[in-house]
Design a protein around this motif. Structure first.
Motif, PDB file in Angstrom:
ATOM      1  N   MET A 199      31.796 -14.507 -35.360  1.00 55.52           N
ATOM      2  CA  MET A 199      33.388 -14.378 -33.865  1.00 55.52           C
ATOM      3  C   MET A 199      34.451 -12.740 -34.855  1.00 55.52           C
ATOM      4  SD  MET A 199      33.659 -16.705 -31.946  1.00 55.52           S
ATOM      5  CE  MET A 199      35.484 -17.198 -31.412  1.00 55.52           C
ATOM      6  N   ASN A 200      33.773 -12.326 -35.850  1.00 59.91           N
ATOM      7  CA  ASN A 200      34.283 -11.382 -36.084  1.00 59.91           C
ATOM      8  C   ASN A 200      35.909 -11.379 -36.528  1.00 59.91           C
ATOM      9  OD1 ASN A 200      34.464  -7.727 -36.898  1.00 59.91           O
ATOM     10  ND2 ASN A 200      34.769  -7.636 -35.071  1.00 59.91           N
ATOM     11  N   ILE A 201      36.204 -12.465 -37.356  1.00 64.33           N
ATOM     12  CA  ILE A 201      37.188 -12.653 -37.667  1.00 64.33           C
ATOM     13  C   ILE A 201      37.541 -12.325 -38.992  1.00 64.33           C
ATOM     14  CG2 ILE A 201      39.376 -14.694 -37.962  1.00 64.33           C
ATOM     15  CD1 ILE A 201      37.185 -16.271 -36.526  1.00 64.33           C
ATOM     16  N   PRO A 202      38.592 -12.365 -39.282  1.00 62.65           N
ATOM     17  CA  PRO A 202      38.358 -11.202 -41.222  1.00 62.65           C
ATOM     18  C   PRO A 202      38.665 -12.995 -42.131  1.00 62.65           C
ATOM     19  CG  PRO A 202      41.042 -10.744 -39.902  1.00 62.65           C
ATOM     20  CD  PRO A 202      40.259 -11.618 -38.466  1.00 62.65           C
ATOM     21  N   TYR A 203      39.678 -13.353 -41.762  1.00 67.55           N
ATOM     22  CA  TYR A 203      39.647 -14.685 -42.607  1.00 67.55           C
ATOM     23  C   TYR A 203      39.905 -15.975 -42.125  1.00 67.55           C
ATOM     24  CZ  TYR A 203      44.387 -14.991 -43.091  1.00 67.55           C
ATOM     25  OH  TYR A 203      46.088 -15.103 -42.669  1.00 67.55           O
ATOM     26  N   SER A 204      39.550 -17.379 -43.087  1.00 67.11           N
ATOM     27  CA  SER A 204      39.954 -18.547 -42.743  1.00 67.11           C
ATOM     28  C   SER A 204      40.592 -19.040 -43.553  1.00 67.11           C
ATOM     29  CB  SER A 204      38.714 -19.020 -42.336  1.00 67.11           C
ATOM     30  OG  SER A 204      38.476 -20.420 -42.298  1.00 67.11           O
ATOM     31  N   ILE A 205      41.518 -19.967 -43.525  1.00 69.99           N
ATOM     32  CA  ILE A 205      42.427 -20.737 -44.099  1.00 69.99           C
ATOM     33  C   ILE A 205      41.883 -22.385 -43.458  1.00 69.99           C
ATOM     34  CG2 ILE A 205      44.221 -21.846 -44.828  1.00 69.99           C
ATOM     35  CD1 ILE A 205      45.793 -19.313 -44.280  1.00 69.99           C
ATOM     36  N   ILE A 206      41.337 -22.932 -44.859  1.00 73.56           N
ATOM     37  CA  ILE A 206      41.460 -25.060 -44.652  1.00 73.56           C
ATOM     38  C   ILE A 206      42.974 -25.333 -44.784  1.00 73.56           C
ATOM     39  CG2 ILE A 206      39.870 -26.458 -44.791  1.00 73.56           C
ATOM     40  CD1 ILE A 206      37.438 -24.883 -46.251  1.00 73.56           C
ATOM     41  N   ALA A 207      43.072 -25.763 -44.112  1.00 69.31           N
ATOM     42  CA  ALA A 207      44.865 -26.910 -44.044  1.00 69.31           C
ATOM     43  C   ALA A 207      44.510 -28.531 -44.598  1.00 69.31           C
ATOM     44  CB  ALA A 207      45.650 -26.904 -43.183  1.00 69.31           C
ATOM     45  N   VAL A 208      45.016 -28.533 -46.076  1.00 65.44           N
ATOM     46  CA  VAL A 208      44.270 -30.146 -46.286  1.00 65.44           C
ATOM     47  C   VAL A 208      45.500 -30.548 -46.965  1.00 65.44           C
ATOM     48  CG1 VAL A 208      41.681 -29.535 -46.904  1.00 65.44           C
ATOM     49  CG2 VAL A 208      44.059 -29.208 -48.817  1.00 65.44           C
ATOM     50  N   LYS A 209      45.512 -31.779 -46.994  1.00 64.81           N
ATOM     51  CA  LYS A 209      47.216 -31.855 -47.832  1.00 64.81           C
ATOM     52  C   LYS A 209      46.788 -31.731 -48.940  1.00 64.81           C
ATOM     53  CE  LYS A 209      47.674 -36.931 -44.985  1.00 64.81           C
ATOM     54  NZ  LYS A 209      47.213 -37.716 -45.243  1.00 64.81           N
ATOM     55  N   GLU A 210      48.663 -31.734 -49.577  1.00 61.75           N
ATOM     56  CA  GLU A 210      48.130 -31.204 -50.645  1.00 61.75           C
ATOM     57  C   GLU A 210      48.567 -32.212 -52.178  1.00 61.75           C
ATOM     58  OE1 GLU A 210      52.561 -30.008 -50.450  1.00 61.75           O
ATOM     59  OE2 GLU A 210      53.336 -31.474 -50.114  1.00 61.75           O
ATOM     60  N   ASN A 211      48.422 -33.109 -51.287  1.00 58.25           N
ATOM     61  CA  ASN A 211      48.504 -34.522 -52.665  1.00 58.25           C
ATOM     62  C   ASN A 211      46.849 -34.708 -52.651  1.00 58.25           C
ATOM     63  OD1 ASN A 211      48.571 -35.762 -50.618  1.00 58.25           O
ATOM     64  ND2 ASN A 211      50.233 -37.132 -51.119  1.00 58.25           N
ATOM     65  N   ASP A 212      45.804 -33.988 -51.755  1.00 59.79           N
ATOM     66  CA  ASP A 212      44.056 -35.238 -51.423  1.00 59.79           C
ATOM     67  C   ASP A 212      43.479 -34.011 -52.858  1.00 59.79           C
ATOM     68  OD1 ASP A 212      42.041 -35.978 -50.309  1.00 59.79           O
ATOM     69  OD2 ASP A 212      42.380 -35.151 -48.635  1.00 59.79           O
ATOM     70  N   TYR A 213      43.945 -34.531 -54.449  1.00 56.88           N
ATOM     71  CA  TYR A 213      43.543 -33.809 -54.690  1.00 56.88           C
ATOM     72  C   TYR A 213      41.611 -33.833 -55.008  1.00 56.88           C
ATOM     73  CZ  TYR A 213      48.758 -34.368 -56.582  1.00 56.88           C
ATOM     74  OH  TYR A 213      49.984 -34.027 -56.362  1.00 56.88           O
ATOM     75  N   GLU A 214      40.833 -34.766 -54.723  1.00 57.21           N
ATOM     76  CA  GLU A 214      39.674 -34.857 -54.661  1.00 57.21           C
ATOM     77  C   GLU A 214      39.308 -33.315 -53.468  1.00 57.21           C
ATOM     78  OE1 GLU A 214      37.850 -39.073 -54.792  1.00 57.21           O
ATOM     79  OE2 GLU A 214      39.989 -39.807 -55.721  1.00 57.21           O
ATOM     80  N   THR A 215      39.855 -33.751 -52.384  1.00 60.79           N
ATOM     81  CA  THR A 215      38.806 -32.824 -51.026  1.00 60.79           C
ATOM     82  C   THR A 215      39.276 -31.406 -52.135  1.00 60.79           C
ATOM     83  OG1 THR A 215      39.780 -34.800 -49.448  1.00 60.79           O
ATOM     84  CG2 THR A 215      39.510 -32.279 -48.564  1.00 60.79           C
ATOM     85  N   ILE A 216      40.509 -31.432 -52.176  1.00 60.82           N
ATOM     86  CA  ILE A 216      40.603 -30.259 -53.106  1.00 60.82           C
ATOM     87  C   ILE A 216      39.732 -29.344 -53.893  1.00 60.82           C
ATOM     88  CG2 ILE A 216      42.616 -28.005 -53.924  1.00 60.82           C
ATOM     89  CD1 ILE A 216      44.749 -29.937 -52.793  1.00 60.82           C
ATOM     90  N   THR A 217      39.686 -30.510 -54.734  1.00 58.62           N
ATOM     91  CA  THR A 217      38.187 -30.363 -55.843  1.00 58.62           C
ATOM     92  C   THR A 217      36.988 -29.898 -55.808  1.00 58.62           C
ATOM     93  OG1 THR A 217      39.916 -31.463 -57.248  1.00 58.62           O
ATOM     94  CG2 THR A 217      37.661 -30.757 -58.195  1.00 58.62           C
ATOM     95  N   SER A 218      37.092 -30.582 -54.285  1.00 63.11           N
ATOM     96  CA  SER A 218      35.028 -30.637 -53.682  1.00 63.11           C
ATOM     97  C   SER A 218      35.323 -28.627 -53.283  1.00 63.11           C
ATOM     98  CB  SER A 218      35.203 -32.040 -52.784  1.00 63.11           C
ATOM     99  OG  SER A 218      36.552 -31.821 -51.922  1.00 63.11           O
ATOM    100  N   PHE A 219      36.074 -28.752 -52.663  1.00 63.21           N
ATOM    101  CA  PHE A 219      36.128 -27.916 -51.640  1.00 63.21           C
ATOM    102  C   PHE A 219      36.687 -25.856 -52.652  1.00 63.21           C
ATOM    103  CE2 PHE A 219      37.696 -28.707 -47.946  1.00 63.21           C
ATOM    104  CZ  PHE A 219      36.558 -28.813 -47.028  1.00 63.21           C
ATOM    105  N   ASN A 220      37.054 -26.396 -54.142  1.00 58.27           N
ATOM    106  CA  ASN A 220      37.272 -25.416 -55.183  1.00 58.27           C
ATOM    107  C   ASN A 220      35.679 -25.329 -55.673  1.00 58.27           C
ATOM    108  OD1 ASN A 220      39.839 -24.532 -54.548  1.00 58.27           O
ATOM    109  ND2 ASN A 220      40.767 -26.721 -56.271  1.00 58.27           N
ATOM    110  N   ASN A 221      34.826 -26.358 -55.641  1.00 59.12           N
ATOM    111  CA  ASN A 221      33.441 -26.382 -56.927  1.00 59.12           C
ATOM    112  C   ASN A 221      32.799 -25.632 -55.818  1.00 59.12           C
ATOM    113  OD1 ASN A 221      34.075 -28.440 -58.255  1.00 59.12           O
ATOM    114  ND2 ASN A 221      33.533 -29.977 -56.736  1.00 59.12           N
ATOM    115  N   TYR A 222      32.846 -24.587 -54.507  1.00 57.51           N
ATOM    116  CA  TYR A 222      32.447 -24.040 -53.700  1.00 57.51           C
ATOM    117  C   TYR A 222      33.070 -22.654 -53.511  1.00 57.51           C
ATOM    118  CZ  TYR A 222      29.242 -27.874 -54.146  1.00 57.51           C
ATOM    119  OH  TYR A 222      28.923 -29.214 -54.640  1.00 57.51           O
ATOM    120  N   ILE A 223      34.112 -23.147 -53.333  1.00 54.77           N
ATOM    121  CA  ILE A 223      35.281 -21.871 -52.632  1.00 54.77           C
ATOM    122  C   ILE A 223      35.615 -21.142 -53.211  1.00 54.77           C
ATOM    123  CG2 ILE A 223      37.349 -21.853 -53.734  1.00 54.77           C
ATOM    124  CD1 ILE A 223      37.992 -22.327 -50.439  1.00 54.77           C
ATOM    125  N   GLY A 224      34.388 -20.334 -54.262  1.00 54.79           N
ATOM    126  CA  GLY A 224      34.357 -19.224 -54.998  1.00 54.79           C
ATOM    127  C   GLY A 224      33.302 -17.945 -54.889  1.00 54.79           C
TER     128      GLY A 224
END
Lengths: 471, 424
Positions: free
Chosen positions: B186-211
């Motif tokens: 779609m030729n979009i410059p960037y993306s933001i995934i909005a998650v709940k700030e206290n949902d640490y497990e989900t954040i961790t599972s993204f952080n494993n790959y987001i690099g």
């Protein structure tokens, strides 16, 4: 295939309930009831005043209106043929809550029969509007207003048995009002100890209103539990503070003057517990801010510009009436943030302008006060002064003719007076007593029943004597 | 605006595992969706359909519904769907062969599509907003202006629903891959995934790959309701408001479940036939997130997961506890918009009179005055200023009301009043 019940709505409800809100209010009021029981019931007995009966009077003053409230509603619904059980009256109509407030705002020495009348009027004002949730006026305030209008002479004083003997003055605000709204620290606060007494509640006043500390604790409790419309008391108290600060500055009074206004006259009690009554106050945030500011302006107007010192009660009732219009206004401009801002900004400017005007007005009144000799005539060796001075009902309520022969007063006659109880002064032959005891003015007792009037007459004579000696 | 965190009294144990039940006996294809959009059926009784065949179509926008199984079409019947209406359905008997008509399943490089191709695929595969809107995704993605940012909505703010969370925790890497592909196509410059700030497990599972993906960022939304509302997300992240759709100002918002569906589309070029739903509540023995065939009956799935627990006053709710509908029977068709089935005890207290406390006004996310609307719900003249049409039916007013009044239902009635009056 399983079958299920169906209903509309959402399926998860907050823990908050009307029932809990009402009980939170009662819990917040409980320390105040206990404190007033201590201050007005136990303490006088400990100090050697009163008996076991008078000790429980504060509690009786609270409990009787609560019981009466429940019964009035019971009878009302019974007569209407819509009989309700007591569980409904207590847990769903909250019939005892107005009674609790009545006990806390009415004078301690009001006769019990009058307390019952207040409660009946209060409960009727509620049920006749359609019952819980539909009343226009705060029932307790409406009842109290009713008796102050029609049974004023029967309403007892605020002082408990101990205070009657130790404090000669009335409530701090009555004292202030009698002196034109402006007093120095010693006369305004010193009579009652210090501002700390105001804060703790060790001053004369109705059961609920004296302890500012407990009111503030109650406020915090109610805010934490999200029970009350907290914007109303915040803006109310802030506006009272600002007005009294500016008025005080105009008259060279310190910040104590603002604190005095905030801490006395049931302002905190009224603002926190009565001006936040959910049913009779505006529903939107904007409306609540508006109501808070208007309450502040109204209360200070009553306190400083009329001879009616306790303006909180009347201000809240006025806001009760205005609520319907405030609600309409907030519906109209709900989506217009700019206009909301402009209205609130305009009101804040109004508050400042109002305070400056009132401050200067009171200052001028005080200057006029010094100019007490209106006329002086010398006939032979007699000098007659016509002097005008302050009375209980206003700044120039008493006019006297005082005749000197040499240094001695030979005659005092009353030229004009607007005082209510001047008759008592005349009956007591008070003016002649002053002439007879002119060398020891300080020792003359005041006339009972007309304490203030006689005190002011004495003060006026003293001033004239001083003036005569200096000339 | 007051931030409302919804306290949940009973938490139902539900783990991150996604179970599967993709072998329903029969599937139903309703000919009207929950928003009242009508589909025309393209098959008749006795036809044999392959998996992925178009069986019904919305003729206005040429948007298809596919069969999620292969089998014979039998005589039509009426079935309940998530909005509580009985809708005429095409009925297909599953032959459990899972046969596709033509071999679509060839794997391709994810980014090897042009934008036009991609939009066409979105349309042909029948992907809709799986968060519950049932709005065709190709319409949303088909915007003329430049998209500044793709916002992926992983904030499931309604209590109890956890299907998006389960997808994020299980398929974090896949989701990131899909987002990256969409950004390129779609030729979009960037993306933001909005998650709940206290949902640490989900954040961790993204952080494993987001690099690996410098163009994708995580954003923590407050754990409040309605944090998952598009408008609220855009406002919190970018501090801006928009009129009707976020694409007007260059933001494209998509739900994670939809993103996951797009991934499967890009990978296998297959239409949408399955989705993950949450089945939970005090009346369910084993609360689960389960992958199901679209068109299956809930009844069958609940039997498969060990059925009901005995509770006093069970309510069967399609959707979450705030915005869902209470339904009379459990014989309900799973549609694309259905993300949760909740069976809970009805602890409904009778309501007391309104005490005009104004709490509903304080919590309303769109800033209307629910209590005033409620008092005038039949009075068009007064409703004009109150603008009930702004209501998003989030249910916070009913939730917060201390007198337990169903305020939202009155606002709905008021909406009807306005609509009726405007039609006349």
């Amino acid at each position: 295939m399983m079958k299920f019940k169906v209903r509309d709505g959402n399926f998860i409800k907050s823990e908050n309930s009307t029932n809990k809100m009402m009980y939170h209010v009662i819990i917040a009021l409980l320390p105040i009831v206990i404190f007033s029981f201590y201050k007005n019931g136990i303490l006088p007995v400990v100090k050697g005043y009163g008996n076991i009966l008078s000790m429980f009077r504060p509690l009786v003053m609270v409990i009787i209106p609560m019981i009466v409230g429940v019964f009035v509603e019971y009878i009302y619904y019974y007569i209407r043929g819509d009989k309700k059980d007591f569980n409904y009256l207590i847990n769903e109509s909250f019939a005892m809550i107005p009674g609790l407030f009545i006990g806390l705002i009415i004078s301690l020495n009001t006769p019990i029969w009058l307390v019952i009348i207040v409660s009946i009027i209060a409960s009727l004002s509620k049920v006749l509007c359609g019952g819980f949730g539909k009343n226009i006026f705060n029932p307790a305030l409406f009842g109290v207003l009713f008796i102050t209008l029609f049974f004023k002479s029967f309403v007892g004083g605020y002082l408990n048995l101990y205070e009657i003997d130790t404090i000669s003055a009335a409530t701090p605000l009555a004292n202030l009002s009698a002196n034109g709204g402006i007093l120095d620290y010693n006369s305004a606060v010193g009579t009652y100890g210090s501002l700390l007494n105001f804060f703790i509640g060790n001053i004369p006043g109705s059961l609920g209103e004296t302890s500012s500390l407990l009111c503030i604790l109650g406020f915090i409790y109610l805010c934490i539990n999200k029970v009350i419309k907290f914007r109303i008391p915040l803006y109310y108290i802030a506006v009272v503070f600002i007005i009294s600060l500016i008025v005080g500055l105009c008259n060279n009074l310190g910040i104590w003057y603002s604190l005095f206004h905030v801490l006395s006259g049931g302002l905190l009690f009224g603002a926190i517990f009565m001006a936040t009554d959910p049913v009779t106050t505006p529903i939107s945030k904007f409306g609540q801010i508006l109501a808070g500011i208007l309450l502040g302006i109204l209360t200070m107007s009553f306190r400083l510009l009329t001879s009616y010192p306790e303006g909180v009660l009347l201000s809240i009732l006025i806001i009760n009436v205005l609520t319907i219009f405030i609600n309409k206004l907030s519906i109209k401009i709900n989506f217009n943030k700019l206009l909301k801002g402009i209205i609130i900004g305009f009101l804040m400017v109004l508050v400042i302008v109002f305070s400056l005007l009132v401050g200067n007005y009171l200052k001028n009144e005080r200057v006029k006060q010094v100019d007490f000799i209106i006329d002086s005539k010398v006939v032979g060796n007699k000098t007659t002064y016509r002097a005008r001075g302050r009375g209980y009902t206003g700044n120039n309520a008493i006019t006297l003719d005082i005749t000197f022969l040499g240094d001695k007063i030979v005659d005092i006659s009353l030229v004009k007076s607007t005082e209510t109880y001047i008759g008592l002064v005349n009956n007591a032959n008070y003016l002649n007593i002053i002439v007879d005891n002119q060398d020891n003015l300080d020792d003359i007792d005041t006339v009972s029943g007309a304490t203030y009037t006689s005190k002011y007459i004495k003060q006026l004579v003293g001033k004239v004597v001083e003036y005569h000696e200096n000339n | 605006m007051e931030r409302v965190h919804i306290d949940v009294k009973n938490k139902f144990k539900i783990d991150d595992k996604i179970s599967q039940y993709i072998k329903p006996q029969i599937i139903y294809v309703p000919l009207e969706n929950k928003n009242g959009v009508v589909y025309k059926h393209l098959v008749k009784e006795g036809d044999y359909v392959y998996k992925g065949d178009v069986v019904a179509i919305n003729e206005d926008i040429d948007f298809p519904i596919h069969s999620s199984v292969s089998g014979n079409v039998i005589s039509g019947t009426k079935k309940l769907i998530s909005n509580g209406k009985k809708i005429k359905c095409i009925v297909i008997e599953n032959d459990f062969k899972e046969r596709y008509k033509n071999k679509l399943g060839a794997k391709r490089v994810l980014t090897n599509y042009s934008k036009e191709e991609f939009l066409k695929m979105l349309k042909n595969s029948g992907i809709t907003g799986l968060g519950g809107s049932d709005f065709p995704t190709f319409l949303k993605y088909n915007v003329s202006c430049d998209i500044k940012c793709l916002v992926v909505n992983g904030v499931e703010c309604e209590p109890y629903i956890s299907c998006d969370k389960a997808i994020m925790r299980n398929y974090a890497e896949d989701i990131l891959e899909a987002i990256d592909a969409i950004l390129e196509i779609m030729n979009i410059p960037y993306s933001i995934i909005a998650v709940k700030e206290n949902d640490y497990e989900t954040i961790t599972s993204f952080n494993n790959y987001i690099g690996t993906y410098p163009n994708i960022k995580l954003y923590g939304m407050p754990d409040a309701y309605p944090s998952g509302w598009e408008r609220r997300i855009i406002n919190t992240i970018f501090g801006v408001d928009y009129d009707k759709y976020p694409t007007e100002i260059g933001y494209l918002v998509s739900n994670v479940s939809s993103i996951y569906a797009i991934l499967e589309l890009l990978k296998y070029n297959r239409p949408l036939t399955e989705r993950v739903i949450t089945i939970t509540g005090s009346g369910i023995k084993n609360p689960v997130n389960v992958k199901v065939k679209i068109g299956a009956s809930i009844q069958e799935i609940i039997k498969y997961i060990d059925g009901y627990k005995d509770i006093k006053n069970p309510l069967f709710i399609a959707g979450g506890p705030m915005m869902g509908n209470s339904l009379p029977v459990d014989d309900v068709v799973i549609t694309k918009d259905l993300n949760c089935i909740l069976v809970i005890d009805d602890d409904y207290d009778k309501s007391l009179p309104c005490i005009r406390c104004g709490k509903c006004i304080g919590v309303c996310p769109v800033g209307i005055m629910p209590v005033c609307i409620m008092k005038n719900y039949n009075n068009y003249a007064k409703l004009k200023d109150l603008k009930p049409n702004k209501c998003i039916e989030c249910g916070l007013c009913s939730y917060t009301c201390p007198s337990k009044i169903e305020v939202r239902e009155f606002v709905r009635l008021a909406k009807d009043t306005v609509i009726k009056h405007d039609e006349v």
